[in-house]
Write an enzyme that holds these catalytic residues in place. Sequence first.
Site, PDB file in Angstrom:
ATOM      1  CG  LEU A   1      -5.721   8.695  -1.174  1.00  0.00           C
ATOM      2  CD1 LEU A   1      -6.968   9.542  -1.104  1.00  0.00           C
ATOM      3  CD2 LEU A   1      -5.712   7.678  -0.050  1.00  0.00           C
ATOM      4  NE  ARG A   2       0.840   5.986  -5.235  1.00  0.00           N
ATOM      5  CZ  ARG A   2       0.392   4.836  -5.724  1.00  0.00           C
ATOM      6  NH1 ARG A   2      -0.353   4.820  -6.799  1.00  0.00           N
ATOM      7  NH2 ARG A   2       0.709   3.713  -5.135  1.00  0.00           N
ATOM      8  CB  ALA A   3      -4.914  12.954  -7.309  1.00  0.00           C
TER       9      ALA A   3
END
Length: 396
Positions: free
Chosen positions: A313-315
């Site tokens: 989800l950091r993307a």
Amino acid sequence: MSNSVQSLTELIEKASAKRFIEAPAPEDMGLAEPLAFPFLSIVGQQEMKLALMLALLNPHIGGVLLIGPRGTGKTTAVRSLTDLLPDVLRSRCGYGCMPEDVETGGMDAVCPDCAQLYAHGDPLTFEDRVRLHELPLNSRLEDVVGSIDERAAIHQRLRLNRGILARADQNLLYVDEINLLDDDIIDAILDAAAQGTYTVHRGPLVATYRARFILIGSMNPEEGRLRPQILDRFGLRVIVRGLESRQERLEAYRRTIAYRNNPRKVIQEYAEATELIRQELQLARERLPEIQLTKQAEATGLKLIQELGVDSLRAEITLFEAARAHAVADGRLRANPGDVRKIAPMAIRLRRSQFMQDYISSVTEEEKEISRLLQSLKRRSSDRKSPKGGSKSKGA
Ligand SMILES: [Zn+2]
């Protein structure tokens, strides 16, 4: 707003493109005080410069990792940020008490001295430049997180020394050769960077420190890999290569020599443009909360991430926060698909893990095998049931 904020990227490109030909005779030698090479004097490396600017603009991007061989100007570029760093409000107190602590947690949330100051209407903070902290390569874990103050301990008083992470609060922390650090140190840095605070336990002492810093790491992949889970925790990732065009290489050489001969003169050359960009950066940083992503920008980003098969989800966080920063740097209130496309390579590259892909495909294979087996067992048991009925009829 597009009239008041000039495009930062344009400003940088214009100022950096100014040819630098002069190489004056050495005169001011023997300087002890370190003078940073001007950011605007760095030739080429647009992606690295853009990533560093965006990280300064928006701390939610999650910092920058510069990946490349030696001698490509990674450290020079990071040190050159010193002149562009914006102002922040800093606590006057060693415990880091801030007025918002009182506003959210009441007087007990700050130390007695600060509570008294606050009650008298005196300021708890002052305006200060963001600073650049460099983590020495030989740092030990206790240097990084803090340790018991030996000098105070002699006088029978137990006190903790603030570590590098606490001193880096509201500053920039540069970790060169991050892939050569011990795992426990990298973990401490990344945890603090993610949470903005950290807690130290040393003997009977426990202390929690603020550590809201912008993390910039650099590494040379020839000297050791970085664990994939660490790589994922950096926001933007820039592959820094050597300059390709002969013209650029010659220009970079001239500027380096000019700077070695007379750093002050070179700094002076860029001083005005640098100050202008610093002010624009400060203004853009203050305006960042107003910047919104358009629906199309969100759709573009999500589609990209989904089609590439990125799990983390950091993307998305980095992609969208960097797109907002890119829009404000360009003097716009809305981040559009163009902003997303511009910064997507930096936000998304190196996030797919070959290990996870192999792992998931092997798990999927296994699932299929299990369900095939279950099916055949079911068939066999129903086969066994029917011959049983058959044997009865046979016996009859
Ligand atoms: Zn205080």
